[in-house]
Design an enzyme around this catalytic site. Structure first.
Site, PDB file in Angstrom:
ATOM      1  N   GLU A 277     120.203  10.505 -29.766  1.00 39.11           N
ATOM      2  CA  GLU A 277     119.273  10.678 -28.304  1.00 39.11           C
ATOM      3  C   GLU A 277     119.835   9.881 -27.667  1.00 39.11           C
ATOM      4  O   GLU A 277     119.932  10.698 -26.362  1.00 39.11           O
ATOM      5  CB  GLU A 277     118.123  10.702 -28.332  1.00 39.11           C
ATOM      6  CG  GLU A 277     117.290  11.818 -29.462  1.00 39.11           C
ATOM      7  CD  GLU A 277     117.785  13.391 -29.474  1.00 39.11           C
ATOM      8  OE1 GLU A 277     118.104  13.732 -28.010  1.00 39.11           O
ATOM      9  OE2 GLU A 277     117.536  14.230 -30.759  1.00 39.11           O
ATOM     10  N   ASP A 358     126.327  11.628 -31.728  1.00 39.42           N
ATOM     11  CA  ASP A 358     126.679  11.474 -33.246  1.00 39.42           C
ATOM     12  C   ASP A 358     127.846   9.833 -33.364  1.00 39.42           C
ATOM     13  O   ASP A 358     127.874   9.339 -33.913  1.00 39.42           O
ATOM     14  CB  ASP A 358     127.422  12.396 -34.371  1.00 39.42           C
ATOM     15  CG  ASP A 358     126.850  13.554 -34.015  1.00 39.42           C
ATOM     16  OD1 ASP A 358     125.122  13.787 -34.544  1.00 39.42           O
ATOM     17  OD2 ASP A 358     126.538  14.273 -35.024  1.00 39.42           O
TER      18      ASP A 358
HETATM   19 ZN   LIG Z   1     121.554  15.856 -30.013  1.00 38.94          ZN
END
Ligand SMILES: [Zn+2]
Length: 413
Positions: A277, A358
């Site tokens: 996030e 990611d």
């Molecule tokens: Zn995301």
């Protein structure tokens, strides 16, 4: 109504076509439900879990197809019997002036749509989600959420709509001004809603000092990410599905973890999810998505400008007297299905952003493993479709399918 009217054709082809495109995607997607647990999931998932996931997706598809079919049928019927003209006459008689009648017209149509969708929402929450053990919402919470949503929608939506209608009544460049006003309000709301609106639906309690809080603060410091507040949200009051989100611009980033995430996910796993996030924020994904959204809405208001002054738009729906409010409704009906052509590239961008976040998480925490473990667990617990059809993904997914994310993360080692 005539087949020579381009608005009539665009509406009919768009609405009926979009229904069939969605239907095709549902069937293609169901055909891809695999009977074998994919390799990367074997350590967390049994054949029984997979079976359950398949049943879940069949149940969801049944619901989707029935809802879309019923809504389409009722819509065509309403159109066919001259429902728009009838409603226009009714609301303009009651309303008196253009703005009040316009607000009335749009409110009645919105309420009607909400009422028709209600049985399907109930079916989803208390049927499918309950059957598969996700739902923890009580009937009173469900109704309470609806009433709050209705109240907020009226409180915020009606004044904005009144301004837009007023602009179109008064100025020749109303579409431009309406675009500016709705954009400004949209941005303001995305800033205000975590502070003012989310607390109306969820209860936020500060995360107590402990290993998890310290681990999050360490990560935030390392990434120079200013965290103002870390709270726990009572997501479990509605669903067993886990989630994490955070919000806030500038110096007041606020992290909120669903209590369902604290339950069963490892500390490293939660930190991995948060690093992802934080990656979105550090890589400036939100401003990029806002910029694309602005371009999309500019296009929409540009087309609206031309549509509102074209009498054929009204004729296509059997409406005798053009009005701004009716024009907005009819334009949105025509534009809605075609706008999905624009969604596909936008979702392509958000999927790309997911890969980037990611990778950011893997690099910033020093290993992709914790995030991979959390993603696998989330997918298993949420009964995710592990092998979705590419066409379905293009149409509906804002996130890349799990296996693709795991593959990309494994490379980040
Ligand atoms: Zn995301």
């Amino acid at each position: 109504m005539t087949f020579h009217n381009p608005w009539f054709l665009a509406a009919l082809i768009g609405i009926v076509g979009w229904f069939h495109v969605k239907l095709l995607a549902e069937f293609l997607n169901l055909s891809r439900l695999s009977k074998e647990v994919p390799e990367p999931m074997r350590d967390v998932m049994t054949e029984e879990d997979l079976e359950r996931a398949m049943e879940y997706h069949v149940a969801l598809a049944k619901l989707e197809i029935t809802r879309d079919g019923v809504m389409l049928g009722l819509f065509i019927l309403f159109w066919w019997v001259g429902g728009f003209q009838w409603l226009d006459g009714l609301t303009s008689n009651i309303g008196g002036n253009a703005i009040v009648s316009g607000l009335l017209l749009i409110s009645v149509l919105t309420a009607l749509q909400g009422l028709l969708a209600l049985p399907f929402d109930l079916w989803r929450t208390f049927g499918v989600e309950t059957e598969f053990g996700f739902n923890t919402t009580t009937f009173s919470t469900f109704i309470g959420d609806r009433l709050k949503g209705l109240f907020l929608g009226a409180l915020l939506g009606l004044p904005l709509l009144a301004v837009v209608l007023w602009l179109f009544e008064r100025t020749p460049y109303a579409a431009l001004w309406a675009w500016v006003v709705t954009t400004a309000v949209g941005l303001l709301m995305s800033w205000l809603s975590p502070r003012l609106i989310a607390p109306l639906f969820l209860k936020f309690t500060p995360l107590e000092d402990g290993p998890l809080r310290r681990a999050i603060m360490t990560l935030a410091e390392k990434l120079q990410f200013p965290v103002g507040e870390i709270s726990i949200v009572d997501g479990s009051r509605r669903s067993t599905k886990a989630n994490a989100f955070f919000t806030g611009f500038g110096s007041t980033k606020r992290i909120a973890l669903f209590d369902t995430l604290l339950d069963g996910y490892t500390q490293d796993g939660i930190v991995g999810v948060l690093a992802h996030e934080i990656g979105h924020s550090k890589l400036k994904h939100v401003p990029k998505q806002i910029a694309v959204g602005l371009a999309q809405s500019a296009l929409m208001f540009g087309l609206l400008h031309f549509a509102l002054h074209d009498e054929r738009l009204y004729a296509a729906f059997g409406v005798r007297y053009p009005s701004i409010a009716m024009g907005l409704v009819l334009f949105s009906l025509v534009y809605g299905p075609w706008s999905h052509l624009l969604d596909a590239p936008l979702q392509g961008i958000t999927r790309k952003h997911e890969f980037e976040a990611d990778r950011f998480a893997a690099e910033s925490t020093g290993s992709p493993e914790p995030l991979m473990a959390s993603l696998k667990k989330l997918s298993r617990d949420h009964l995710a479709h592990l092998t979705p059809h590419p066409f379905y993904v293009k149409l509906h997914y804002s996130h890349p399918p799990l296996l693709e994310r795991l593959q990309a993360l494994a490379k980040a080692k």
